[in-house]
Motif scaffolding. Structure first.
Motif, PDB file in Angstrom:
ATOM      1  N   GLU A 139     -46.774   7.895  -6.314  1.00  0.00           N
ATOM      2  CA  GLU A 139     -46.051   9.119  -6.649  1.00  0.00           C
ATOM      3  C   GLU A 139     -45.953  10.052  -5.445  1.00  0.00           C
ATOM      4  O   GLU A 139     -44.937  10.715  -5.236  1.00  0.00           O
ATOM      5  N   GLY A 140     -47.032  10.101  -4.652  1.00  0.00           N
ATOM      6  CA  GLY A 140     -47.000  10.917  -3.450  1.00  0.00           C
ATOM      7  C   GLY A 140     -45.991  10.403  -2.441  1.00  0.00           C
ATOM      8  O   GLY A 140     -45.278  11.193  -1.798  1.00  0.00           O
ATOM      9  N   MET A 141     -45.916   9.086  -2.283  1.00  0.00           N
ATOM     10  CA  MET A 141     -44.920   8.515  -1.369  1.00  0.00           C
ATOM     11  C   MET A 141     -43.505   8.847  -1.845  1.00  0.00           C
ATOM     12  O   MET A 141     -42.636   9.210  -1.039  1.00  0.00           O
ATOM     13  N   ALA A 142     -43.274   8.727  -3.145  1.00  0.00           N
ATOM     14  CA  ALA A 142     -41.957   9.088  -3.677  1.00  0.00           C
ATOM     15  C   ALA A 142     -41.674  10.560  -3.442  1.00  0.00           C
ATOM     16  O   ALA A 142     -40.571  10.944  -3.014  1.00  0.00           O
ATOM     17  N   ALA A 143     -42.664  11.413  -3.691  1.00  0.00           N
ATOM     18  CA  ALA A 143     -42.465  12.859  -3.530  1.00  0.00           C
ATOM     19  C   ALA A 143     -42.184  13.220  -2.081  1.00  0.00           C
ATOM     20  O   ALA A 143     -41.329  14.080  -1.795  1.00  0.00           O
ATOM     21  N   MET A 144     -42.881  12.582  -1.147  1.00  0.00           N
ATOM     22  CA  MET A 144     -42.627  12.867   0.262  1.00  0.00           C
ATOM     23  C   MET A 144     -41.221  12.430   0.653  1.00  0.00           C
ATOM     24  O   MET A 144     -40.524  13.126   1.401  1.00  0.00           O
ATOM     25  N   GLY A 145     -40.788  11.274   0.138  1.00  0.00           N
ATOM     26  CA  GLY A 145     -39.429  10.840   0.413  1.00  0.00           C
ATOM     27  C   GLY A 145     -38.404  11.806  -0.140  1.00  0.00           C
ATOM     28  O   GLY A 145     -37.431  12.166   0.535  1.00  0.00           O
ATOM     29  N   VAL A 146     -38.606  12.263  -1.362  1.00  0.00           N
ATOM     30  CA  VAL A 146     -37.681  13.229  -1.968  1.00  0.00           C
ATOM     31  C   VAL A 146     -37.682  14.525  -1.171  1.00  0.00           C
ATOM     32  O   VAL A 146     -36.626  15.117  -0.906  1.00  0.00           O
ATOM     33  N   ALA A 147     -38.862  14.990  -0.771  1.00  0.00           N
ATOM     34  CA  ALA A 147     -38.941  16.232  -0.005  1.00  0.00           C
ATOM     35  C   ALA A 147     -38.189  16.115   1.321  1.00  0.00           C
ATOM     36  O   ALA A 147     -37.446  17.030   1.712  1.00  0.00           O
ATOM     37  N   GLU A 148     -38.376  15.006   2.021  1.00  0.00           N
ATOM     38  CA  GLU A 148     -37.658  14.806   3.286  1.00  0.00           C
ATOM     39  C   GLU A 148     -36.149  14.852   3.062  1.00  0.00           C
ATOM     40  O   GLU A 148     -35.408  15.475   3.829  1.00  0.00           O
ATOM     41  N   VAL A 149     -35.694  14.191   2.005  1.00  0.00           N
ATOM     42  CA  VAL A 149     -34.249  14.151   1.733  1.00  0.00           C
ATOM     43  C   VAL A 149     -33.722  15.540   1.389  1.00  0.00           C
ATOM     44  O   VAL A 149     -32.726  16.015   1.961  1.00  0.00           O
ATOM     45  N   LEU A 150     -34.363  16.225   0.466  1.00  0.00           N
ATOM     46  CA  LEU A 150     -33.879  17.542   0.049  1.00  0.00           C
ATOM     47  C   LEU A 150     -33.865  18.529   1.204  1.00  0.00           C
ATOM     48  O   LEU A 150     -32.860  19.219   1.442  1.00  0.00           O
ATOM     49  N   LEU A 151     -34.978  18.616   1.917  1.00  0.00           N
ATOM     50  CA  LEU A 151     -35.106  19.656   2.933  1.00  0.00           C
ATOM     51  C   LEU A 151     -34.209  19.381   4.138  1.00  0.00           C
ATOM     52  O   LEU A 151     -33.568  20.301   4.662  1.00  0.00           O
ATOM     53  N   HIS A 152     -34.166  18.131   4.569  1.00  0.00           N
ATOM     54  CA  HIS A 152     -33.346  17.856   5.743  1.00  0.00           C
ATOM     55  C   HIS A 152     -31.854  17.780   5.419  1.00  0.00           C
ATOM     56  O   HIS A 152     -31.027  18.062   6.283  1.00  0.00           O
ATOM     57  N   ASP A 193     -34.765  21.102 -11.175  1.00  0.00           N
ATOM     58  CA  ASP A 193     -35.920  20.366 -11.692  1.00  0.00           C
ATOM     59  C   ASP A 193     -36.397  19.310 -10.707  1.00  0.00           C
ATOM     60  O   ASP A 193     -37.573  18.937 -10.715  1.00  0.00           O
ATOM     61  N   LEU A 194     -35.517  18.831  -9.811  1.00  0.00           N
ATOM     62  CA  LEU A 194     -35.955  17.909  -8.772  1.00  0.00           C
ATOM     63  C   LEU A 194     -36.832  18.642  -7.757  1.00  0.00           C
ATOM     64  O   LEU A 194     -37.888  18.142  -7.344  1.00  0.00           O
ATOM     65  N   ALA A 195     -36.418  19.835  -7.378  1.00  0.00           N
ATOM     66  CA  ALA A 195     -37.248  20.656  -6.491  1.00  0.00           C
ATOM     67  C   ALA A 195     -38.567  21.024  -7.166  1.00  0.00           C
ATOM     68  O   ALA A 195     -39.627  21.046  -6.516  1.00  0.00           O
ATOM     69  N   ASP A 196     -38.533  21.297  -8.463  1.00  0.00           N
ATOM     70  CA  ASP A 196     -39.747  21.641  -9.200  1.00  0.00           C
ATOM     71  C   ASP A 196     -40.736  20.484  -9.201  1.00  0.00           C
ATOM     72  O   ASP A 196     -41.949  20.677  -9.065  1.00  0.00           O
ATOM     73  N   THR A 197     -40.229  19.253  -9.314  1.00  0.00           N
ATOM     74  CA  THR A 197     -41.102  18.089  -9.291  1.00  0.00           C
ATOM     75  C   THR A 197     -41.774  17.953  -7.932  1.00  0.00           C
ATOM     76  O   THR A 197     -42.963  17.637  -7.846  1.00  0.00           O
ATOM     77  N   VAL A 198     -41.022  18.203  -6.863  1.00  0.00           N
ATOM     78  CA  VAL A 198     -41.615  18.165  -5.522  1.00  0.00           C
ATOM     79  C   VAL A 198     -42.720  19.210  -5.395  1.00  0.00           C
ATOM     80  O   VAL A 198     -43.804  18.925  -4.871  1.00  0.00           O
ATOM     81  N   LEU A 199     -42.482  20.417  -5.883  1.00  0.00           N
ATOM     82  CA  LEU A 199     -43.501  21.463  -5.817  1.00  0.00           C
ATOM     83  C   LEU A 199     -44.757  21.058  -6.574  1.00  0.00           C
ATOM     84  O   LEU A 199     -45.881  21.250  -6.089  1.00  0.00           O
ATOM     85  N   ASN A 200     -44.598  20.494  -7.762  1.00  0.00           N
ATOM     86  CA  ASN A 200     -45.750  20.094  -8.566  1.00  0.00           C
ATOM     87  C   ASN A 200     -46.542  18.981  -7.909  1.00  0.00           C
ATOM     88  O   ASN A 200     -47.761  18.914  -8.045  1.00  0.00           O
ATOM     89  N   TRP A 201     -45.862  18.086  -7.217  1.00  0.00           N
ATOM     90  CA  TRP A 201     -46.543  16.918  -6.650  1.00  0.00           C
ATOM     91  C   TRP A 201     -47.099  17.167  -5.255  1.00  0.00           C
ATOM     92  O   TRP A 201     -48.148  16.632  -4.900  1.00  0.00           O
ATOM     93  N   LEU A 202     -46.421  17.990  -4.445  1.00  0.00           N
ATOM     94  CA  LEU A 202     -46.811  18.140  -3.044  1.00  0.00           C
ATOM     95  C   LEU A 202     -47.245  19.545  -2.657  1.00  0.00           C
ATOM     96  O   LEU A 202     -47.834  19.731  -1.598  1.00  0.00           O
ATOM     97  N   PHE A 203     -46.961  20.535  -3.493  1.00  0.00           N
ATOM     98  CA  PHE A 203     -47.285  21.919  -3.149  1.00  0.00           C
ATOM     99  C   PHE A 203     -48.101  22.572  -4.271  1.00  0.00           C
ATOM    100  O   PHE A 203     -47.752  23.653  -4.752  1.00  0.00           O
TER     101      PHE A 203
END
Length: 369
Positions: free
Chosen positions: A118-131, A148-158
């Protein structure tokens, strides 16, 4: 609880490609990505490289370092081809996350040396969204992912970031890309994967805010529980974690952990801290097991592992636990885990200074010399 999985990676990549495709005929290498030292083409290539790197680390079971390779585009690859590479590397990460077994972890340095699927998926999503945001700002294109996609990143990585009224502006603020009313600018940041502590037969797996919210509401938190599911103490602790997260007071390493059995990947209980260390370097732990897992030494094993981890830190001097006088099994757990009964003076101080209830007994495990 909305899961973080391969579908989220696919969703993020689709949004990236849709946002950038209108500008494929422009020269991305001459346009700086907003807020970065890279141009837009280098940033897009970086996204693809991160996606395939996370997939490779997870698939290859990297332990102490990244799998040693770097993505390089063929000479003459145009922007349309680069978007195809992003789609392809995103598909590789999505497939790897989907097929990885529960509990699989691989190397990533921040902050505890590994990340689960889940962390690997979240990091991939974060890289895509932010960049994608950085590139579209540079190119003057519109872009805003689903909140809600950004919210999932926050819950998993922040988990250390207090939620804001809307997830996407909060994620931008948390990564130094925007402002939030009433909050100071962010000038340095790191995301945080969850902590996993290995024990003899168990892994103490850090519970993220989204999972804690699900546990509080009666769900399974994404874990496969033995027997009838998490016991009431775990659900109550999950509720306290959610409150701390929503108040911006949550320190993830001093949260709660699911006790996941190595032999079958099933969760057999929970353990955690009542909060971060106080001014005296004191932390309190609590634990429970599902009824079907009791009598096998799991609680002792978990308490010993968590206590050893805490006492190895510079900010912890003493680990305590409180227990009812009639709860003899729990007292035995603590004794076997290296705790001692507190002295009358220590109990008096705990009641007067720290508000310990009169009907509880105090057990202490002190800093190792």
């Amino acid at each position: 609880m909305r899961p973080m999985n391969g579908e989220r990676v696919t969703e993020a990549v689709a949004g990236c490609v849709a946002a950038l495709r209108p500008a494929v005929d422009r020269d991305w290498s001459t346009v700086p990505a907003a807020g970065l030292d890279w141009d837009c083409r280098a940033t897009a290539t970086h996204v693809a490289d991160d996606l395939v790197s996370y997939a490779a680390n997870l698939a290859g079971g990297a332990r102490d370092a990244y799998v040693p390779f770097e993505l390089t585009l063929d000479p003459g690859t145009d922007n349309a081809g680069l978007l195809h590479v992003i789609e392809t590397t995103g598909a590789l990460l999505a497939a790897t996350v989907t097929t990885a077994p529960p509990g699989a972890r691989a190397y990533h340095p921040y902050p505890f040396g590994s990340a689960d699927r889940e962390g690997m998926a979240a990091m991939g999503v974060a890289e895509v969204l932010l960049h994608t945001y950085d590139i579209t700002r540079g190119l003057g294109l519109p872009y805003e992912p689903a909140d809600d996609l950004a919210d999932t990143v926050l819950n998993w990585l922040f988990p250390h970031v207090q939620p804001g009224p809307d997830a996407w502006p909060t994620l931008l603020w948390a990564t130094g890309r925007g402002e939030l009313p009433g909050r100071p600018p962010v000038t340095a940041w790191r995301w945080r994967n969850n902590l996993a502590l290995p024990a003899e037969r168990l892994t103490l797996t850090g519970v993220r805010p989204a999972a804690a919210r699900d546990l509080r509401l009666g769900g399974d938190g994404g874990f496969d529980w033995l027997g009838s599911g998490p016991y009431e103490g775990t659900r109550e602790a999950a509720g306290f974690l959610v409150k701390a997260y929503e108040a911006g007071l949550h320190r993830p390493e001093f949260g709660i952990f699911a006790l996941v059995r190595a032999e079958d990947g099933r969760a057999v209980g929970g353990i955690g801290f009542h909060g971060p260390p106080d001014a005296y370097g004191r932390v309190e732990i609590g634990y429970d097991l599902v009824p079907e897992a009791r009598g096998h030494g799991y609680a002792t094993e978990a308490a010993r592992a968590l206590t050893a981890w805490a006492l190895a830190r510079d900010d912890v001097r003493t680990v305590i636990a409180t227990v009812e006088p009639e709860n003899i099994p729990s007292q035995r757990v603590l004794t076997r885990a290296g705790f001692r009964p507190a002295t009358p003076e220590e109990e008096r101080e705990a009641r007067e200074r720290h508000g310990m209830a009169e009907d509880l007994r105090l057990y202490v495990n002190e800093e190792q010399s």
